[in-house]
Design a protein around this motif. Structure first.
Motif, PDB file in Angstrom:
ATOM      1  N   GLY A 149       0.781  -1.099  -0.019  1.00  0.00           N
ATOM      2  CA  GLY A 149      -0.019  -0.016   0.142  1.00  0.00           C
ATOM      3  C   GLY A 149       0.873   1.177   0.126  1.00  0.00           C
ATOM      4  N   PRO A 153       3.218   4.817  -7.213  1.00  0.00           N
ATOM      5  CA  PRO A 153       2.455   4.372  -8.396  1.00  0.00           C
ATOM      6  C   PRO A 153       3.322   4.043  -9.610  1.00  0.00           C
ATOM      7  N   TYR A 160       6.049  -5.507  -7.230  1.00  0.00           N
ATOM      8  CA  TYR A 160       4.710  -6.186  -6.891  1.00  0.00           C
ATOM      9  C   TYR A 160       4.841  -7.630  -6.936  1.00  0.00           C
ATOM     10  N   THR A 207      -8.425  -3.416  -1.891  1.00  0.00           N
ATOM     11  CA  THR A 207      -8.378  -1.967  -1.710  1.00  0.00           C
ATOM     12  C   THR A 207      -6.920  -1.550  -2.754  1.00  0.00           C
ATOM     13  N   GLN A 208      -5.700  -2.124  -2.390  1.00  0.00           N
ATOM     14  CA  GLN A 208      -4.766  -1.683  -2.906  1.00  0.00           C
ATOM     15  C   GLN A 208      -4.435  -2.399  -4.433  1.00  0.00           C
ATOM     16  N   THR A 210      -6.754  -2.026  -6.791  1.00  0.00           N
ATOM     17  CA  THR A 210      -7.291  -0.849  -7.562  1.00  0.00           C
ATOM     18  C   THR A 210      -5.996   0.399  -7.813  1.00  0.00           C
ATOM     19  N   LYS A 211      -4.983   0.412  -7.120  1.00  0.00           N
ATOM     20  CA  LYS A 211      -3.846   1.337  -7.211  1.00  0.00           C
ATOM     21  C   LYS A 211      -2.493   0.871  -8.086  1.00  0.00           C
TER      22      LYS A 211
END
Length: 363
Positions: A149, A153, A160, A207-208, A210-211
């Motif tokens: 998180g 970006p 990742y 949630t993470q 989506t980024k």
């Protein structure tokens, strides 16, 4: 106060003798002739006994060589090496401690991130017990989710994927150890906490996701699939904790596999022990089959045992039937005293040594 006369006279004599020793072109009086002769002889003797330049150089070289040999002795070399090693160890520990402090907030891809992972491995080695190690693995898995998180970006997709791979590895190790401990201790609450932890981590990954870059969506989906399996595994194990057979005896990457089928429980005796399953009765012989009783000895009181006396057989055509013996004569026996009855000893039930095995009952 004035100086006594005898002290002033001695001082005056010492001063005159000192002036007499100084070189002077003038002729000296004979007051200190004897003393000056002794001083001159000592000076001449000293000049005669002084070594020449070559001798002084040779003495200097010998002294320097001995000092060098003493400095290079094995004992001194060992001491110097020990001192150097101690200084190097102290410097290494200082740098390692400083590196751990600085790498506390390091993220995947940073220079000090490897130092952070080394510190985690060291703390895992200091954990004692299966439960403590399992909790450490789950804690490290939570760190990986937090780091995902906090990534920028513009972070590369490979970072990742590597972080998600480390997360899955920590989850498998932690869940495998935690389920093993929970089954052995009948830890219903531990399995419930594990299911809740997996649910929370799955929500954070969603949630993470989506980024994150589009190239790593598959890796996020696989990691969340592992968490879904953890939730299902915890639910199945909780449902089997009261059964006679909790697991199948096999394992996978998430630990013990829960047993399938009907959940059967063993009855409990009044003493608190588990009653073992009944023994199956012996199957009687099929219809038409006969069993011949063994020959019995006839024993009379006060006589020796004799061989059984067969009854007269009934002849048949072509075959000889087995002999038939007379029933034994009962012998008089004395009446038996009543045997006191005592309640049977209580049974002791021990928990199973390995997951999936029945408990141990000691009669």
């Amino acid at each position: 106060m004035g100086v006594p006369g005898w002290q002033s006279r001695e001082r005056a004599e010492r001063e005159r003798f000192a002036r007499a020793l100084e070189p002077s072109p003038e002729r000296r009086s004979g007051e200190f002739a004897d003393e000056l002769a002794v001083v001159g002889a000592l000076r001449a003797l000293g000049e005669t006994g002084s070594p020449d330049l070559e001798t002084r150089q040779r003495i200097h070289a010998e002294i320097a060589g001995r000092l060098a040999a003493t400095a290079d002795a094995p004992g001194r070399r060992r001491v110097r090496l020990a001192n150097l090693a101690a200084a190097a160890a102290a410097a290494f520990l200082t740098l390692a401690g400083l590196g751990l402090v600085l790498s506390k907030d390091a993220l995947p891809g940073d220079t000090l991130y490897g130092v952070k992972r080394v510190g985690e491995s060291a703390s895992l080695g200091l954990a004692f017990g299966d439960r403590a190690k399992a909790e450490k693995h789950l804690e490290f898995a939570g760190h990986r989710v937090t780091e995902l998180g906090e990534l920028a970006p513009a972070t590369q997709a490979e970072v990742y994927r590597r972080t998600l791979g480390d997360f899955v590895t920590e989850v498998r190790a932690g869940v495998s150890g935690m389920t093993t401990v929970a089954i052995g201790d009948a830890g219903r609450q531990q399995l419930a906490d594990l299911r809740m932890w997996a649910r929370n981590q799955s929500a954070l990954l969603a949630t993470q996701q989506t980024k994150a870059p589009a190239d790593v969506l598959i890796a996020f989906t696989e990691a969340r699939g592992v968490l879904d399996r953890v939730q299902q595994r915890s639910t199945d194990l909780v449902a089997r904790l009261g059964c006679y057979q909790i697991t199948t005896g096999s394992t996978d990457e998430l630990g013990a596999l829960p047993a399938r089928g009907e959940c059967t429980t063993l009855p409990v005796s009044p003493s608190g022990g588990v009653v073992p399953p009944p023994v199956e009765p012996v199957t009687p012989p099929a219809t038409g089959e006969t069993s011949t009783p063994p020959a019995q000895l006839v024993v009379s009181p006060g006589s020796e045992p004799t061989s059984p006396t067969p009854l007269s057989p009934t002849p048949t055509h072509g075959t000889t039937p087995p002999p038939v013996y007379a029933p034994p004569i009962p012998t008089p026996t004395q009446p038996r005293l009543p045997t006191p009855t005592s309640p049977p000893p209580p049974r002791i039930s021990l928990p199973p040594l390995l997951p999936g095995l029945p408990p141990i009952v000691v009669p």
